[in-house]
Design a protein around this motif. Structure first.
Motif, PDB file in Angstrom:
ATOM      1  N   GLY A 217      13.979 111.193 -18.749  1.00 42.58           N
ATOM      2  CA  GLY A 217      14.902 112.107 -19.410  1.00 42.58           C
ATOM      3  C   GLY A 217      16.103 111.464 -20.069  1.00 42.58           C
ATOM      4  N   ALA A 218      16.119 110.135 -20.154  1.00 46.43           N
ATOM      5  CA  ALA A 218      17.252 109.437 -20.759  1.00 46.43           C
ATOM      6  C   ALA A 218      17.431 109.831 -22.222  1.00 46.43           C
ATOM      7  CB  ALA A 218      17.058 107.927 -20.651  1.00 46.43           C
ATOM      8  N   CYS A 219      18.656 109.707 -22.710  1.00 52.97           N
ATOM      9  CA  CYS A 219      18.969 109.981 -24.108  1.00 52.97           C
ATOM     10  C   CYS A 219      19.378 108.678 -24.803  1.00 52.97           C
ATOM     11  CB  CYS A 219      20.107 110.994 -24.226  1.00 52.97           C
ATOM     12  SG  CYS A 219      19.704 112.635 -23.590  1.00 52.97           S
ATOM     13  N   HIS A 245      16.092 112.889 -25.331  1.00 55.93           N
ATOM     14  CA  HIS A 245      16.535 113.130 -26.701  1.00 55.93           C
ATOM     15  C   HIS A 245      16.918 111.802 -27.339  1.00 55.93           C
ATOM     16  CE1 HIS A 245      17.731 116.353 -29.553  1.00 55.93           C
ATOM     17  NE2 HIS A 245      18.466 115.387 -30.089  1.00 55.93           N
ATOM     18  N   ALA A 246      16.858 111.774 -28.668  1.00 56.77           N
ATOM     19  CA  ALA A 246      17.322 110.613 -29.426  1.00 56.77           C
ATOM     20  C   ALA A 246      18.162 111.101 -30.596  1.00 56.77           C
ATOM     21  CB  ALA A 246      16.149 109.777 -29.931  1.00 56.77           C
ATOM     22  N   THR A 247      19.396 110.645 -30.664  1.00 59.06           N
ATOM     23  CA  THR A 247      20.252 110.906 -31.815  1.00 59.06           C
ATOM     24  C   THR A 247      20.232 109.651 -32.668  1.00 59.06           C
ATOM     25  OG1 THR A 247      21.678 112.468 -30.646  1.00 59.06           O
ATOM     26  CG2 THR A 247      22.615 111.367 -32.561  1.00 59.06           C
ATOM     27  N   PRO A 257      12.680 110.053 -45.476  1.00 59.93           N
ATOM     28  CA  PRO A 257      11.812 110.951 -46.263  1.00 59.93           C
ATOM     29  C   PRO A 257      11.619 112.307 -45.579  1.00 59.93           C
ATOM     30  CG  PRO A 257      10.850 108.751 -46.106  1.00 59.93           C
ATOM     31  CD  PRO A 257      12.020 108.782 -45.159  1.00 59.93           C
ATOM     32  N   PRO A 258      11.566 113.384 -46.352  1.00 58.96           N
ATOM     33  CA  PRO A 258      11.424 114.729 -45.762  1.00 58.96           C
ATOM     34  C   PRO A 258      10.189 114.883 -44.889  1.00 58.96           C
ATOM     35  CG  PRO A 258      12.009 114.876 -48.092  1.00 58.96           C
ATOM     36  CD  PRO A 258      11.715 113.438 -47.823  1.00 58.96           C
ATOM     37  N   GLU A 259       9.150 114.107 -45.174  1.00 57.06           N
ATOM     38  CA  GLU A 259       7.916 114.236 -44.400  1.00 57.06           C
ATOM     39  C   GLU A 259       7.921 113.408 -43.117  1.00 57.06           C
ATOM     40  OE1 GLU A 259       7.351 110.879 -47.417  1.00 57.06           O
ATOM     41  OE2 GLU A 259       8.250 112.907 -47.377  1.00 57.06           O
ATOM     42  N   HIS A 260       8.987 112.654 -42.865  1.00 56.41           N
ATOM     43  CA  HIS A 260       9.018 111.813 -41.663  1.00 56.41           C
ATOM     44  C   HIS A 260       9.027 112.699 -40.414  1.00 56.41           C
ATOM     45  CE1 HIS A 260      10.142 108.817 -38.704  1.00 56.41           C
ATOM     46  NE2 HIS A 260       9.941 107.874 -39.615  1.00 56.41           N
ATOM     47  N   PRO A 261       8.234 112.340 -39.402  1.00 54.58           N
ATOM     48  CA  PRO A 261       8.133 113.187 -38.202  1.00 54.58           C
ATOM     49  C   PRO A 261       9.435 113.331 -37.423  1.00 54.58           C
ATOM     50  CG  PRO A 261       6.927 111.103 -37.908  1.00 54.58           C
ATOM     51  CD  PRO A 261       7.276 111.213 -39.361  1.00 54.58           C
ATOM     52  N   PHE A 262      10.416 112.487 -37.644  1.00 55.08           N
ATOM     53  CA  PHE A 262      11.695 112.670 -36.962  1.00 55.08           C
ATOM     54  C   PHE A 262      12.302 114.035 -37.282  1.00 55.08           C
ATOM     55  CE2 PHE A 262      12.776 107.850 -36.600  1.00 55.08           C
ATOM     56  CZ  PHE A 262      12.093 107.778 -35.404  1.00 55.08           C
ATOM     57  N   TRP A 263      12.135 114.487 -38.528  1.00 61.52           N
ATOM     58  CA  TRP A 263      12.733 115.761 -38.928  1.00 61.52           C
ATOM     59  C   TRP A 263      12.164 116.925 -38.126  1.00 61.52           C
ATOM     60  CZ3 TRP A 263      17.033 115.777 -41.563  1.00 61.52           C
ATOM     61  CH2 TRP A 263      17.291 114.792 -42.534  1.00 61.52           C
ATOM     62  N   ALA A 264      10.868 116.860 -37.800  1.00 61.99           N
ATOM     63  CA  ALA A 264      10.200 117.977 -37.138  1.00 61.99           C
ATOM     64  C   ALA A 264      10.263 117.885 -35.623  1.00 61.99           C
ATOM     65  CB  ALA A 264       8.737 118.040 -37.588  1.00 61.99           C
ATOM     66  N   SER A 265      10.696 116.754 -35.091  1.00 62.01           N
ATOM     67  CA  SER A 265      10.707 116.584 -33.641  1.00 62.01           C
ATOM     68  C   SER A 265      11.918 117.278 -33.029  1.00 62.01           C
ATOM     69  CB  SER A 265      10.734 115.089 -33.289  1.00 62.01           C
ATOM     70  OG  SER A 265      10.907 114.921 -31.894  1.00 62.01           O
ATOM     71  N   LYS A 266      11.662 118.163 -32.056  1.00 56.39           N
ATOM     72  CA  LYS A 266      12.761 118.840 -31.376  1.00 56.39           C
ATOM     73  C   LYS A 266      13.572 117.874 -30.514  1.00 56.39           C
ATOM     74  CE  LYS A 266      10.543 123.381 -31.235  1.00 56.39           C
ATOM     75  NZ  LYS A 266      10.052 124.482 -30.363  1.00 56.39           N
ATOM     76  N   GLY A 267      12.999 116.711 -30.232  1.00 53.49           N
ATOM     77  CA  GLY A 267      13.694 115.743 -29.411  1.00 53.49           C
ATOM     78  C   GLY A 267      14.551 114.770 -30.189  1.00 53.49           C
TER      79      GLY A 267
END
Length: 310
Positions: A217-219, A245-247, A257-267
């Motif tokens: 659970g580390a951030c 989570h990761a900030t 890029p808009p298609e990068h999976p970081f954008w869609a990841s809730k984490g």
């Protein structure tokens, strides 16, 4: 008369030239500051990536190159850059980074996201965060930025450990180094802050094996450099629940890029490389001081160690 070239994207000139001119005058320097090579000789180059200058051998009389960026990975490998190179250590940049890092560490420590995003009528008071003295934070990278952030977090009573390639000492912060020290820093990091430079030895430093060392659970807060983390390994650790989570403020490709999976990841929280910035009003004074030192034959501030990469 000293001649200096501001070798940077065109947008830098209206923002930087007044501050540089003022700083030079305050330092007692007479400087002819130029925006583009004009066929004449130059004593110094003030550099930022993205401009037209790539071949430094066309400026044989240059005594030193002063980078306006804290990171020098975009320039250090240039074989034509044979003169001394300094990186930017700007007091304003340091202050801004401390504010960003402490803000996001406190956000994760206090669990603010559950309340900010949970405005749905549910009374969530079942989880009370520990006091800062009971929260373990590790800071990887103890240079000017990382050291300042580690001190600030320790000042807020967090249990802070710092790690760097070379052994360092910071009052109030337990400092580790070496491979064993890195594993120890990761294994205890409930919140991990990345402020390492990007070098051949730090690329993909946080791969799947090292991410697995972090507590459940580390951030992660990364305002350092995007390639410090293996993107796929990070997404896998978040998807499995191993990481909380990761900030992320920095990325392999920017803009992300808009298609990068970081954008869609809730984490993942994406911030657009805004953790801190070089501020002309303070950074110009650093450039002027280094130029004054060079003219006086004194040691330059923040001279880049080319072997180390920073």
């Amino acid at each position: 008369m000293i001649r200096a070239l501001l070798a940077a994207p065109a947008r830098y000139w209206p923002e930087w030239s007044p501050h540089l001119t003022h700083a030079f005058a305050a330092a007692g320097l007479e400087v002819d500051l130029v925006a583009e090579p004009d066929g004449g000789d130059f004593d110094y180059v003030i550099y930022a990536p993205g401009g037209t200058l790539s071949d430094f051998s066309t400026l044989p009389g240059v005594k030193a190159v002063f980078s306006l960026w804290a990171g020098v990975e975009k320039i250090i490998g240039n074989p034509t850059l044979t003169m001394p190179l300094t990186r930017m250590v700007d007091p304003g940049l340091v202050e801004g980074m401390v504010e960003f890092v402490t803000g996001h560490v406190l956000r994760h420590h206090l669990g603010m996201d559950a309340h900010i995003h949970g405005q749905d009528g549910v009374w969530r008071n079942d989880v009370v965060p520990p006091l800062a003295r009971n929260r373990k934070v590790s800071v990887l990278g103890l240079g000017q930025l990382g050291g300042a952030c580690a001190r600030a977090l320790a000042g807020l009573n967090f249990d802070v450990v710092g790690w760097s390639r070379r052994a360092k000492e910071i009052p109030g912060v337990a400092c580790l180094s070496g491979d064993d020290g890195l594993e120890e820093a990761l294994a205890r990091a409930e919140i991990l802050v990345l402020l390492l430079p990007l070098t051949p030895s730090t690329g993909n430093l946080l791969d799947a094996k090292r991410l697995a060392l972090l507590p459940q659970g580390a951030c992660i807060v990364n305002p350092g450099r995007g390639p410090l983390i293996d993107d796929d390994a990070l997404l896998a650790a978040l998807a499995s629940g191993a990481l909380g989570h990761a900030t992320l403020d920095v990325f392999r490709q920017e803009p992300l890029p808009p298609e990068h999976p970081f954008w869609a990841s809730k984490g993942v929280t994406v911030t657009p490389h805004i953790a801190s910035a070089t501020r002309p009003e303070t950074a110009a004074q650093v450039v002027a001081e280094n130029m004054r030192r060079a003219e006086a034959g004194a040691l330059l501030l923040h001279l880049v160690d080319r072997a180390a990469g920073y």
